[in-house]
Design an enzyme around this catalytic site. Structure first.
Site, mmCIF file in Angstrom:
data_model
loop_
_atom_site.group_PDB
_atom_site.id
_atom_site.type_symbol
_atom_site.label_atom_id
_atom_site.label_comp_id
_atom_site.label_asym_id
_atom_site.label_seq_id
_atom_site.Cartn_x
_atom_site.Cartn_y
_atom_site.Cartn_z
ATOM 1 N N SER A 130 0.830 -1.118 0.045
ATOM 2 C CA SER A 130 -0.143 0.024 -0.059
ATOM 3 C C SER A 130 0.816 1.068 0.028
ATOM 4 O O SER A 130 1.509 1.328 -0.950
ATOM 5 C CB SER A 130 -0.971 0.155 1.371
ATOM 6 O OG SER A 130 -1.897 1.076 1.147
ATOM 7 N N ASP A 184 -9.456 -4.960 -4.549
ATOM 8 C CA ASP A 184 -8.956 -3.745 -3.512
ATOM 9 C C ASP A 184 -9.973 -2.625 -3.534
ATOM 10 O O ASP A 184 -10.114 -1.972 -4.780
ATOM 11 C CB ASP A 184 -7.707 -3.310 -4.373
ATOM 12 C CG ASP A 184 -6.797 -2.651 -3.017
ATOM 13 O OD1 ASP A 184 -7.352 -2.037 -2.352
ATOM 14 O OD2 ASP A 184 -5.455 -2.930 -2.842
ATOM 15 N N HIS A 216 -7.647 -5.520 -0.164
ATOM 16 C CA HIS A 216 -6.327 -4.654 0.392
ATOM 17 C C HIS A 216 -5.850 -5.242 1.173
ATOM 18 O O HIS A 216 -5.646 -4.904 2.541
ATOM 19 C CB HIS A 216 -6.926 -3.171 0.573
ATOM 20 C CG HIS A 216 -5.614 -2.065 0.554
ATOM 21 N ND1 HIS A 216 -5.062 -2.005 -0.460
ATOM 22 C CD2 HIS A 216 -5.064 -1.526 1.414
ATOM 23 C CE1 HIS A 216 -4.135 -1.028 -0.154
ATOM 24 N NE2 HIS A 216 -4.089 -0.815 1.112
#
Length: 242
Positions: A130, A184, A216
């Site tokens: 991320s 995601d 995610h």
């Protein structure tokens, strides 16, 4: 960003005590950069997935981002490598380029320190999830040497194409592995896919792996592929520099 350095110099580096590698091959150094609001220690169990004998002596570092106010969370202070103007992140979302360039300097200092300790650049691997994935990409593309590889998990391109002319030629030779879940909801799959034309324009080689149904986060299947990717790169690098 001082805490990042303190984490490093206090030896928050997880490494094996074995010394089975030959003199002609230094063990790989794997720097893992966590996501927004997370911490380094919370990710240390990732290394238990990497069971290959070739990675037995790998040196790991899981630093923690310093506390910073984050715009997308109404200025709330949390562990953050750089400011994130908005989430979910999609193609065209706002970015804070100056903030990430400051974070890159600190990652480069860690890499420089490890290389000075004897690790060859081609055995240095940067991985991130991320926000950590975005920082991984920026750090690899702006580093003055060719590294073993950069692994981006559910990340995004943290700057505009205007910065491409700042990428050192050696940095463009560092391969990128990009993993992204199709479901995601925080960094949309389309934002991950947008990295491909960006990297192609920059002349950077990128392997893109889509994981159907993954949200995610990361899966063991994803980590196992990353392990094989790092292992193959490490072998190739060591044989070419022996």
């Amino acid at each position: 960003m001082g805490k990042l350095f303190r984490n490093y110099f206090l030896c928050n580096c997880i490494s094996s005590s074995c010394s089975g590698n030959s003199d002609s091959m230094t063990p790989p150094f794997i720097l893992w950069l966590h996501g927004l609001g997370d911490s380094g220690p919370a990710n240390e169990n990732i290394k238990t997935v990497f069971k290959s004998p070739e990675l037995r002596d790998a040196k790991w570092l899981f630093p923690s981002a310093p506390p910073n106010p984050v715009t997308c969370n109404n200025g709330r202070v949390m562990p953050s490598w750089f400011d994130v103007p908005e989430l979910p992140f999609n193609v065209g979302s706002r970015i804070d380029e100056s903030s990430i360039l400051e974070a890159v300097k600190n990652v480069h200092a860690i890499i420089d320190k490890e290389i000075a300790r004897g690790t060859r650049p081609e055995n240095v691997f940067i991985c991130g999830l991320s926000q950590g994935g975005a920082l991984t990409l920026a750090s690899v593309l702006l580093y003055p040497k060719t590294l073993g590889g950069g692994v981006v998990l559910s990340g995004w391109v943290p700057f505009t194409s205007s910065i491409i002319n700042q990428f050192p030629e050696e940095a463009k030779k560092t391969p990128i592995l990009w993993s992204h879940g199709t479901d995601d909801e925080l960094v949309l799959f389309e934002a991950g896919q947008a990295a491909l034309p960006f990297l192609e324009q920059a002349g950077v080689t990128c392997e893109f792996k889509a994981y159907p149904g993954l949200a995610h986060w990361m899966s063991n299947k994803e980590l196992e592929y990353i392990e094989s990717w790092i292992k193959s790169r490490m072998q190739s690098s060591s044989s070419s520099s022996s």
